[in-house]
Design an enzyme around this catalytic site. Structure first.
Site, mmCIF file in Angstrom:
data_model
loop_
_atom_site.group_PDB
_atom_site.id
_atom_site.type_symbol
_atom_site.label_atom_id
_atom_site.label_comp_id
_atom_site.label_asym_id
_atom_site.label_seq_id
_atom_site.Cartn_x
_atom_site.Cartn_y
_atom_site.Cartn_z
ATOM 1 N N SER A 235 0.843 -1.188 0.000
ATOM 2 C CA SER A 235 0.000 0.000 0.000
ATOM 3 C C SER A 235 0.882 1.243 0.000
ATOM 4 O O SER A 235 1.674 1.441 -0.912
ATOM 5 C CB SER A 235 -0.949 -0.049 1.205
ATOM 6 O OG SER A 235 -1.969 0.902 1.091
ATOM 7 N N GLU A 359 -9.069 -6.278 -3.760
ATOM 8 C CA GLU A 359 -8.449 -5.384 -2.782
ATOM 9 C C GLU A 359 -9.449 -4.626 -1.910
ATOM 10 O O GLU A 359 -9.289 -4.505 -0.701
ATOM 11 C CB GLU A 359 -7.589 -4.345 -3.523
ATOM 12 C CG GLU A 359 -6.452 -4.903 -4.342
ATOM 13 C CD GLU A 359 -5.152 -4.943 -3.594
ATOM 14 O OE1 GLU A 359 -5.134 -4.629 -2.382
ATOM 15 O OE2 GLU A 359 -4.129 -5.290 -4.221
ATOM 16 N N HIS A 455 -7.064 -6.303 0.372
ATOM 17 C CA HIS A 455 -5.885 -5.462 0.572
ATOM 18 C C HIS A 455 -5.127 -5.907 1.820
ATOM 19 O O HIS A 455 -5.735 -6.205 2.849
ATOM 20 C CB HIS A 455 -6.360 -4.019 0.716
ATOM 21 C CG HIS A 455 -5.296 -2.987 0.575
ATOM 22 N ND1 HIS A 455 -4.544 -2.822 -0.569
ATOM 23 C CD2 HIS A 455 -4.864 -2.027 1.435
ATOM 24 C CE1 HIS A 455 -3.714 -1.811 -0.413
ATOM 25 N NE2 HIS A 455 -3.880 -1.314 0.806
#
Length: 546
Positions: A235, A359, A455
């Site tokens: 990320s 995600e 995610h």
């Protein structure tokens, strides 16, 4: 629909606790057998954790507010390095009401699991790093894996990343670090004072570079090889990694780059960064002529101003940076990393880059309606980013996923648009040294399986910490097997610049090439497929900003 900023803020609070093990520092009586390492500034004392030696809270720099970091003073006594240093200031003094935005908070903790550790204190004095190694002064020079934490440019801490499992294998030295964040790390004051505060908008990036310089100068004394340094992160950690690749100041400090679900194509432009600073002054009721008061106001006051600006000015999409992020700079960051093409400094650095299949379910913790959409609800949400092409794109997704519910199709579309499409764009634009592309398709069983490959799911597989992430990855041998394969591939990449190692258990992984689009699909069974995201790549490519 919840704003991207709200989703990002929640990411900083909860992601690490749910996906990695956290080992609070223990107060140990110092003995003659305690591990001691030499740095250029003095000696530090660590602690043993089974087969691993850890050093926590090593100061790599000091910095005054908004100013570049400077080297700390040397010391003569042996400094204790058994406890993590303070995290960067980040907490909202007046958090909004309602449930967390990150859905991990809804995953039940296992029966009998210990409570999560309390958060570390936050302080402007936060420039510390942590090292895990399996050997000191043993004549070995192991590749080095430097982890940059997620939380975008707003929050989290390197102390939430557990490098012990990779270091325990004996073939890498693992480093995590803290750096300045949000307004403390990225308030662009150069338009107000281009001398003393010329670099304030990139203070956080300068911190990371200072930490990498520490690695270059000291890591050999911790069993590491300063000529084989992989910088990587998920990320926001992937974004930071990408941005560093484009900096002349970081050249020679990064030899391989891992970008996990963190597509980054452009820095924030100076005029937009200056506008964010003006918004900050307005939120704090500080006249522009008195802007220097920013250097002296209390931490909580500056944080309140930052959060007010961030809430009022959310990003348009996952990769958009509207405020308080690295700023295009003629010296430090002279060219966007991958917009419109690859920046010159990125050419010599091989990349391992990828995303997860679904995600965006990660960010739906306060949006239960997203999991129960009908066709009209799907179309309404999709139209917000697809505009007049909504009907055509939704028809493609109905054809590709005929058995999927509207919510699942929306999850797939929103994930493809938000992260997979810009990740592919980054791989397409890479020049020079090769890139290897992956997609994690392993489906989390958490919450009845509705999350998919969400995610941050890759983190426990890469760090080989699935034992502490069972509620997310499930029981049995499959998560353990996939973690071994993925962690071996990442370690191989750190060592050689190529994820194909003799012991990974993965099939041969070709480098990414335009026209072939070879992608390693990571799941209970792993295989390579050419252009598995062809539909998303073609339908969404021109929506990628930059």
């Amino acid at each position: 629909m919840t704003s991207d900023h709200d989703r990002r803020s929640a990411l900083g609070v909860l992601a690490a606790a749910a996906t990695t093990a956290f080992f609070p520092a223990k107060a140990l009586a110092m003995t003659q057998t305690d591990p001691i390492a030499e740095t250029r500034l003095g000696k530090v004392r660590g602690m043993r954790q089974g087969d691993v030696i850890s050093f926590r809270g090593i100061r790599y720099a000091r910095a005054e507010r908004f100013m570049p970091p400077v080297a700390p003073d040397p010391w003569t006594s042996i400094l204790d390095a058994t406890g993590f240093g303070a995290s960067a200031p980040q907490s909202n003094p007046a958090p909004p009401p309602g449930p967390p935005y990150v859905i991990l908070a809804q995953i039940p903790r296992p029966a009998g699991a210990p409570p999560p550790p309390p958060p570390l204190p936050e302080s402007e004095d936060c420039l510390f790093l942590n090292v895990w190694t399996s050997g000191l002064n043993d004549g070995r020079k192991r590749p080095v894996m430097v982890s940059l934490h997620g939380g975008f440019f707003y929050g989290r801490s390197g102390s939430s990343v557990d490098g012990s499992k990779l270091a325990a294998r004996g073939d890498v030295v693992f480093v995590s670090l803290n750096h300045r964040l949000n307004a403390f790390g990225y308030a662009h004051l150069a338009e107000l004072d281009g001398t003393d505060f010329a670099q304030s908008g990139n203070a956080g990036m300068l911190d990371i570079i200072a930490a990498l310089e520490w690695v270059r100068d000291n890591i050999e004394n911790f069993g590491g090889d300063p000529a084989r340094v992989m910088v990587f992160g998920t990320s926001g950690g992937g974004m930071k990694t990408t941005f560093l690749m484009a900096s002349p100041r970081a050249q020679g400090l990064i030899h391989r780059a891992g970008v996990q679900s963190g597509p980054a194509l452009r820095f924030i432009e100076p005029d937009a960064a200056a506008e964010a600073t003006e918004r900050l002054l307005h939120a704090l009721d500080i006249p522009k002529a008195d802007w220097r008061r920013l250097s002296a106001i209390p931490v909580t006051q500056l944080l309140a101003g930052y959060h007010a600006v961030a809430t009022a000015q959310p990003p348009r999409n996952f990769a958009h940076l509207p405020h308080f992020a690295p700023v295009l700079d003629p010296v430090l960051l002279p060219a966007h990393p991958f917009s419109p093409d690859a920046a010159p400094c990125t050419r010599d650095i091989p990349m391992l880059i990828g995303s997860n299949g679904q995600e965006m379910s990660f960010f739906w913790g306060n949006d239960p309606a997203a999991f129960t959409l009908d066709e009209d609800g799907l179309a309404t949400r999709a139209r917000a980013f697809l505009g007049d092409r909504t009907d055509a794109v939704l028809a493609l997704y109905r054809q590709a996923y005929p058995a999927a519910t509207p919510s699942r199709r929306y999850l797939q579309l929103f994930s493809d648009y938000s992260i997979q499409a810009p990740v592919i764009a980054q791989a397409e634009r890479k020049q020079g040294a090769p890139a290897w592309l992956y997609r994690l398709d392993y489906q989390s069983p958490a919450l009845g399986g509705k999350l998919g490959a969400l995610h941050t799911l890759e983190t426990p597989f890469i760090l080989n910490t699935v034992g502490s992430a069972r509620p997310l990855v499930g029981e049995g041998d499959d998560p353990v097997t996939l973690a071994r394969k993925m962690s071996d591939a990442w370690v191989s990449f750190a060592a050689t610049g190529d994820p194909n190692g003799s012991n990974t258990g993965l099939p041969h992984w070709p480098a990414y090439e335009r026209g072939q689009h070879a992608t390693m699909l990571l799941d209970r069974t792993c295989h390579v497929e050419n252009d598995p995201a062809r539909m998303a790549r073609k339908a969404l490519a021109d929506l990628v900003e930059g």
